[in-house]
Enzyme design. Structure first.
Site, mmCIF file in Angstrom:
data_model
loop_
_atom_site.group_PDB
_atom_site.id
_atom_site.type_symbol
_atom_site.label_atom_id
_atom_site.label_comp_id
_atom_site.label_asym_id
_atom_site.label_seq_id
_atom_site.Cartn_x
_atom_site.Cartn_y
_atom_site.Cartn_z
ATOM 1 C CD GLU A 175 -2.864 -1.407 2.603
ATOM 2 O OE1 GLU A 175 -2.514 0.461 3.449
ATOM 3 O OE2 GLU A 175 -3.300 -2.192 2.847
ATOM 4 C CD GLU A 369 -3.663 -5.789 4.158
ATOM 5 O OE1 GLU A 369 -4.241 -4.623 5.033
ATOM 6 O OE2 GLU A 369 -2.060 -5.803 4.546
#
Ligand code: IFM
Length: 494
Positions: A175, A369
């Site tokens: 991320e 995720e």
């Protein structure tokens, strides 16, 4: 239709052969042991100790104490029946100075972890960078400095050499959006800066770090698959006037990280103050960043909704869109939300998967995720009845099935998280785990969702929500594993 509302026994459906089922964690969020065996300091050690930065002043000093509880964590993974475990490496544990001498004791910890996983038939999936930058690098400029990108190449090389014989899947960066937005623009994450010029430099250097890490892993861990993880977030405009803002935010949040990897350039419509300046981009940088990858990792939690309007007229649940006075973030009142305040919209996952499939030209996509925080608690009977989480997982897996049916090459799903852990600025009050962690004693307890997820993983099927295990059922190991066939075998020793 909101897929969370569907159910019934007729919805049991299979995932493709070889689909990988896993769970994820990250180093600072679970390890603790911040002062042991030569680990250096990280920016999160510093940030968490800065008053007012983390809820209640929580730190990762102990976290889930995974550094000392390796056997316990392996037992949890065994109980889940998953075929893969995604963990991240603490950079300051391995290179305490950020670059330079390797701390063998730090590497040994990951060696023990990887060996134990392999021994139990669980494929290790390693993330090189999940936010715990060495403080020593921060002191030399952090992600605003090109040297940090070079140092991450060094880290990846050391990891490839030490673990490359057993780790068959590597995630370079996790991320990058959050590193830049929260770390350099709004200051809510370490290192807590609020400076667009630094953010613009950080964008280029974290993407460059992905490039250097990919090259190092290719050289040192041949045969392994390598890719970055993005948290691509849908922006939905609720009226015509908000469309331009949605597009601008898509450039700022999504395309600025996807495009350099997939197209070798930054999006031309990126906010001017965030565009990495030409003088930072050296010859060969964009080619390095856009070198072929084997998969795209996707972390999906929620979409965003925007409507045009004046900040002066904000209604309950709305907040301004930074930099866009004519638009506001809007939360449609009919949408369920998690305790994080994040809208629960499984269809968003399907749509992002379809988008990434198109943009990447059909690369395999691993959902690295997906999960939700809930107000979990231990009942007097000693169970954690997290039906909300089960519904969340069920709905999102249904969305994955829809993406698969649409032809997207979704190769695996890693639930976030194996267990409750340090949720960054939220501290320990936000619980994302399939296992409840009693912070203090460190005791772990399987939530109901763990039994549900196990059922899914070992049958490779989206079992209906009602087919839940009885409360408190022990997660005995049946020896079955959820989908490990498609990860490459561990490469031969290098
Ligand atoms: O806990 C985080 C993780 O570290 C990165 N992705 C989002 C999760 C939940 O906020």
């Amino acid at each position: 239709m909101n897929s969370l509302t569907s159910g019934g026994s007729q919805d049991a459906r299979r995932f493709p052969e070889g689909f990988v089922w896993g769970v994820g964690t990250s180093s600072y969020q679970i390890e603790g042991a911040v002062d042991e065996d030569g680990r250096g300091r990280s920016i999160w050690d510093t940030f968490a100790r800065t008053p007012g930065k983390v809820n209640r002043g929580d730190t990762g000093d102990i976290a889930c104490d995974s550094y000392h509880r390796l056997d316990d964590d392996i037992a949890l993974l065994e109980g889940l029946g998953v075929g893969a475990y995604r963990f991240s490496v603490s950079w300051p544990r391995v290179l305490p100075g950020g670059s330079g001498p390797v701390n063998q004791a730090g590497l040994d910890y990951y060696r023990r972890l990887v060996d134990a996983l392999v021994q139990h038939g669980i494929k290790p999936v390693a993330t090189v960078y999940h936010w715990d930058l060495p403080q020593a690098l921060e002191d030399r400029g952090g992600w605003a400095s090109r040297d940090t990108a070079l140092a991450m190449g060094e880290l990846a090389g050391a990891l490839a050499e030490a673990l490359g014989d057993q780790v068959a899947m590597w995630i370079t960066i996790n991320e990058p959006l959050q590193t830049v937005q929260q770390g350099y623009l709004n200051g809510t994450h370490a290192p807590g800066r609020r400076d667009p010029a630094l953010a613009a430099a950080a964008i280029h250097h974290i993407m460059l770090a992905h490039g250097y890490a990919t090259a190092a892993l290719r050289a040192g861990a041949s045969g392994a698959i390598v890719g970055p993880t993005m948290d691509t977030q849908p922006f939905n405009a609720l009226d015509e006037d908000a469309t331009a803002v949605a597009l601008a935010l898509d450039a700022e949040y999504n395309r600025v990280y996807l495009d350099p990897v997939l197209r070798g350039s930054y999006p031309a419509d990126l906010r001017a103050d965030l565009m990495p300046p030409d003088e930072l981009i050296q010859d060969g940088d964009m080619a390095l960043i856009s070198a072929p990858i084997d998969f795209l990792g996707l972390n999906y939690y929620r979409p965003h909704y925007l409507r045009s309007g004046d900040w002066a007229d904000l209604r309950l649940g709305e907040h301004p869109v930074a930099g866009w006075p004519g638009a506001v973030h809007y939360m449609p009142p009919d949408l369920p939300r998690t305790v994080m305040g994040w809208a629960v919209v499984p269809e968003g996952l399907r749509d992002v998967l379809i988008r990434l499939d198109r943009e990447s030209g059909g690369l395999p996509i691993y959902i690295t995720e997906n999960g939700c925080a809930a107000d979990d608690y231990i009942t007097p009977e000693g169970t954690v009845d997290d039906h909300e989480r089960i519904a969340y997982i069920h709905g999102h897996l249904e969305a994955v099935l829809e993406a698969l049916a649409a032809g997207v090459n979704v190769a695996g799903y890693f639930h976030w998280s194996l267990m409750d852990n340090f949720e960054w600025a939220e501290g320990y009050r936000r619980r994302f785990g399939l296992h409840y962690v009693e912070f203090g004693s460190g005791r772990r307890l399987a939530k109901r969702s763990a039994a549900f997820y196990r059922e899914v993983a070992i049958t490779n099927t989206l079992v209906p929500e009602p087919a839940l295990a009885a409360p408190g059922r022990a997660l005995a190991d049946s020896g079955q594993r959820g989908g490990d066939a498609e990860l490459p075998e561990a490469p031969a020793a290098v």
